[in-house]
Structure formats: C-alpha cells, structure tokens
Design a protein around this motif. Sequence first.
Motif, PDB file in Angstrom:
ATOM      1  N   SER A 218       0.825  -1.205   0.000  1.00  0.00           N
ATOM      2  CA  SER A 218       0.000   0.000   0.000  1.00  0.00           C
ATOM      3  C   SER A 218       0.854   1.248   0.000  1.00  0.00           C
ATOM      4  O   SER A 218       0.590   2.202  -0.743  1.00  0.00           O
ATOM      5  CB  SER A 218      -0.925  -0.002   1.222  1.00  0.00           C
ATOM      6  OG  SER A 218      -1.690   1.181   1.265  1.00  0.00           O
ATOM      7  N   ALA A 219       1.889   1.279   0.820  1.00  0.00           N
ATOM      8  CA  ALA A 219       2.744   2.458   0.915  1.00  0.00           C
ATOM      9  C   ALA A 219       3.552   2.678  -0.356  1.00  0.00           C
ATOM     10  O   ALA A 219       3.936   3.808  -0.651  1.00  0.00           O
ATOM     11  CB  ALA A 219       3.678   2.327   2.112  1.00  0.00           C
ATOM     12  N   ALA A 220       3.827   1.617  -1.110  1.00  0.00           N
ATOM     13  CA  ALA A 220       4.637   1.721  -2.329  1.00  0.00           C
ATOM     14  C   ALA A 220       3.817   1.327  -3.546  1.00  0.00           C
ATOM     15  O   ALA A 220       4.293   0.635  -4.446  1.00  0.00           O
ATOM     16  CB  ALA A 220       5.884   0.843  -2.203  1.00  0.00           C
ATOM     17  N   ARG A 221       2.590   1.805  -3.607  1.00  0.00           N
ATOM     18  CA  ARG A 221       1.677   1.373  -4.660  1.00  0.00           C
ATOM     19  C   ARG A 221       2.188   1.717  -6.046  1.00  0.00           C
ATOM     20  O   ARG A 221       2.112   0.901  -6.973  1.00  0.00           O
ATOM     21  CB  ARG A 221       0.302   2.012  -4.434  1.00  0.00           C
ATOM     22  CG  ARG A 221      -0.758   1.586  -5.434  1.00  0.00           C
ATOM     23  CD  ARG A 221      -2.103   2.208  -5.095  1.00  0.00           C
ATOM     24  NE  ARG A 221      -2.581   1.737  -3.805  1.00  0.00           N
ATOM     25  CZ  ARG A 221      -3.710   2.159  -3.224  1.00  0.00           C
ATOM     26  NH1 ARG A 221      -4.430   3.090  -3.815  1.00  0.00           N
ATOM     27  NH2 ARG A 221      -4.088   1.685  -2.065  1.00  0.00           N
ATOM     28  N   GLU A 222       2.711   2.931  -6.228  1.00  0.00           N
ATOM     29  CA  GLU A 222       3.177   3.326  -7.561  1.00  0.00           C
ATOM     30  C   GLU A 222       4.370   2.481  -8.009  1.00  0.00           C
ATOM     31  O   GLU A 222       4.438   2.029  -9.155  1.00  0.00           O
ATOM     32  CB  GLU A 222       3.550   4.816  -7.564  1.00  0.00           C
ATOM     33  CG  GLU A 222       2.370   5.751  -7.447  1.00  0.00           C
ATOM     34  CD  GLU A 222       1.803   5.803  -6.036  1.00  0.00           C
ATOM     35  OE1 GLU A 222       0.660   6.270  -5.888  1.00  0.00           O
ATOM     36  OE2 GLU A 222       2.494   5.385  -5.089  1.00  0.00           O
ATOM     37  N   LEU A 223       5.310   2.262  -7.114  1.00  0.00           N
ATOM     38  CA  LEU A 223       6.465   1.435  -7.449  1.00  0.00           C
ATOM     39  C   LEU A 223       6.047  -0.009  -7.670  1.00  0.00           C
ATOM     40  O   LEU A 223       6.586  -0.699  -8.553  1.00  0.00           O
ATOM     41  CB  LEU A 223       7.500   1.520  -6.322  1.00  0.00           C
ATOM     42  CG  LEU A 223       8.800   0.753  -6.539  1.00  0.00           C
ATOM     43  CD1 LEU A 223       9.516   1.219  -7.804  1.00  0.00           C
ATOM     44  CD2 LEU A 223       9.712   0.903  -5.322  1.00  0.00           C
ATOM     45  N   ARG A 224       5.096  -0.479  -6.911  1.00  0.00           N
ATOM     46  CA  ARG A 224       4.618  -1.857  -7.069  1.00  0.00           C
ATOM     47  C   ARG A 224       4.055  -2.083  -8.466  1.00  0.00           C
ATOM     48  O   ARG A 224       4.285  -3.145  -9.068  1.00  0.00           O
ATOM     49  CB  ARG A 224       3.547  -2.151  -6.028  1.00  0.00           C
ATOM     50  CG  ARG A 224       3.076  -3.611  -6.035  1.00  0.00           C
ATOM     51  CD  ARG A 224       1.903  -3.799  -5.118  1.00  0.00           C
ATOM     52  NE  ARG A 224       1.537  -5.203  -4.997  1.00  0.00           N
ATOM     53  CZ  ARG A 224       0.385  -5.631  -4.502  1.00  0.00           C
ATOM     54  NH1 ARG A 224      -0.517  -4.744  -4.071  1.00  0.00           N
ATOM     55  NH2 ARG A 224       0.130  -6.918  -4.436  1.00  0.00           N
ATOM     56  N   ARG A 225       3.353  -1.084  -8.995  1.00  0.00           N
ATOM     57  CA  ARG A 225       2.809  -1.222 -10.350  1.00  0.00           C
ATOM     58  C   ARG A 225       3.930  -1.369 -11.367  1.00  0.00           C
ATOM     59  O   ARG A 225       3.840  -2.163 -12.307  1.00  0.00           O
ATOM     60  CB  ARG A 225       1.961  -0.002 -10.686  1.00  0.00           C
ATOM     61  CG  ARG A 225       0.639   0.083  -9.925  1.00  0.00           C
ATOM     62  CD  ARG A 225      -0.157   1.292 -10.414  1.00  0.00           C
ATOM     63  NE  ARG A 225      -1.364   1.461  -9.620  1.00  0.00           N
ATOM     64  CZ  ARG A 225      -1.796   2.597  -9.145  1.00  0.00           C
ATOM     65  NH1 ARG A 225      -1.101   3.700  -9.364  1.00  0.00           N
ATOM     66  NH2 ARG A 225      -2.923   2.676  -8.460  1.00  0.00           N
TER      67      ARG A 225
END
Length: 428
Positions: free
Chosen positions: A333-340
Amino acid sequence: MDRERGPGVPRRKALTAIAAGSAVCALAGAGLSAAGSEGPARSASGDQARTLPGPDVGPPDREAVATVLANRAAAVRDRDRAAFMATVAAAPAGYRQAQAAMFDNLLKLPLDGWRERFERVVSTTGSAVLVQVTLGYRLRGHDADPLRRNRHLAFAPRSGTWVITGAGAERGLPDDAEIWDGGPLTAVRGRTGLVIGDGPALAEIARRLDEAVPAVARITGAAAVRGWRGRVVALVPGTDARAGALAGGDRDLGGIAALATVAPTAGGPGADRVVIAPGTFGRLNDLGRDVVLTHELTHVATGGARDGRTPIWLIEGFADYVGYHGMPVSVPSAARELRREVAAGRLPAGLPGRTAFDAAASGRLSQSYQEAWLACRMIADRYGEASLVRLYRAAGRRSEAAALREVLGLTPARFTAEWRDYLRRELR
C-alpha cells in the motif's frame, strides 16, 4: 545544495491512487490521503509626519539612516508600536498599513536580539534611495544563533529626517521571505515545538510534533546532530504559494505537503525550519499527517536539510523509515506506484539520485521516495535497525562505498543487487 538557504528536503509529493490527485498528496498510495480529497506616523516631536514629494535625492546620510534602523529595532524589542510606525512615512498608505500589520505579527513571536543594519545603497530613483539592510534575530528557545536575512528599504527625507517609504520588491529586489510578511499570525507553543502561521491547524500540528519527537529521538539516536534538543519550528503560511516562497526562491512545491529548510545564521550551521504547504497538508488524513511531520522532524534531528554529503536516497529513505515505523500501513500500500512498475517488469536499475527528488523535474517522485524507503527498510530487516543508523552516520563522514563496506560489508553493486531482489519479493 544552497547552504545560504537550502532548497529544503521535501516530504514527498503527495501521491494519490489516481493520477489526477497527484497534486493533492503523494501519500494516497499508502492510504494517507483524506477521504474525498481532492495609527498615524509621528515625528520626534509627536506631530504627524508630513509627506512631501521633494526633488530627486542623492545618497542618504548613512548615520541618519542607521539611526532610523536603530530606532526601528529598539521599537520592536520594546514592543512600541508608535515608535516603530514613526520610522515609516505616511504615504503610500498601503505600505504603511503593511508595516503596521508586520509589527502586530512580530508582537506574537518570541523574538530575541532584533537588529537591522545598514549594508549599502543599492540605487537612487526619483525621491527615494533604496538601501540593503541585514536583519538579525532569534526565536527564543529555538535558535542558537541569530538568523541573517536580507531586506531592502526605500528611504526619503521628510521634515528634516529620513523615513522609510517602501520596500525593494516593488523595485525588483524582493526580500528574503518571512512568515510575518503574510496575513495575521498566530503562534502556538507545544512542549517541544513552535508553530507559527495562519489557519485552524496550528494547534493540531503542534500536538502531532510533540507526539513525534520521542519516536524520532529513539530511532535516530546517535544519528541525531549534536545539540539537537527535540525542538522544532514549523511555519504554516496561508497558501501553498507562500510556502514555496518561504522554502526559498518562490519554489513551486508541486504538491509537496511539507519540507525541511535551513535559514542562514550569523554563526553555526543555520536554523532549521519545517515549512508546511497548508492546502496539500490539509488533504492528508490523520495517518498521512503523522507520517509527514515525523519525516520532516527526522530531517531536523539529523541535519538532513543541510547535508550535502550523505546520499540523498539515504537521507530521504531514513526519514521515511522513521515516519512509517510502527504505522498501520503495509508495504504494497505504501509503495503502490512502485509496485505497479515492478509488476509490469520495470525494476529500477539503481538507487535514486538527487534529481529524482526534484519535484519540478522528476516524473517519478513518488517512486523515488518508495525506492529509498525500501532500501532503508531492507537494511533494518536484514542487518538490524542499529546498522541502519550506523550507516547513516558513516555515510556523512566518508564515501557511500566506504560506508557500505564498513557497516554492511557490501560493495555498492552487491547492495544494489540485494535491494532489487528485496523489491521483487516485497512488491510481488
């Protein structure tokens, strides 16, 4: 980094779950965004000063101008409004009103050692002389050394003396921005902080900073700068544009909720300030506000805003590590953009550099913060939190490569490989 007034270490551009909300807050991916967000002048004799158009003037009597500045400074120290306004011409009325409002704001601050010093004549135009002035002051209980600020004042002869008729901004020479130059101020004192500004959130910010100090002190430990006493000054202007001005150079904060800056002082390393952009900060929820303020307080505690040696990924990642520590938010959740990006097969090749944290230039500001945070989180997970603190200290004294070898026994290449593997596993 500009050491006179550092450009500041921003606490993340507030990220949202939708692209259109990226100007609101760079934290929504972590579930940190709020729901639904998007008196007349007197002469020495007591008579009202007369404003005369007068002919063109030559250089002022330096001693006379210095006397006006000394009287003005004494009026601030003595809290004497009439004496202060006696140094200001009756016209133009708008400038006089602005000076009266400024003085009223100064009365609300714990000022110590206010001084205004004549530096040089900048120009002579028409019936006024523009003078550069150095302002010095401290905020009692917070500043070890007097701040040094550049101001420009226009002087003109009136009734046998010199008075102030305007500022430099109207002549293309803006002053160093100060919080008291905006609207009416309120100063809220917490146990550890002083919050100065405009708006309804000042007491809340003071409370949150008080709560953050013990957590920051516990984790930063030996990484804290010498002499840090758990004190902080936060500036909360009325608009995000004013926050950009206080951050230095009329910066476009680009949706950044808060940032740490350093104001130059007469001696020592400078005075730390946390500048809060009220619009962006106001769109964060409770969790987001806690993370942001803890992050910025970490910069104050460790000297991050004035640190020109420690790698930027470590400065920002460590502040995020402290900010997120113990918070109820998951890594995905905290790294949602990087996770994508990782899910799409776009794994970063290396740790983010300084340009990656430039709000105006970076197209991946949110991901850069997330990459830095996860690098520090990996160190704490695999080598222990004490090793993360030791690495932060070591990187401020020697090269990044030497610090990694000394503390973790890793080369930069091996550390980067471990970090990329950590991203794959945490963000899958």
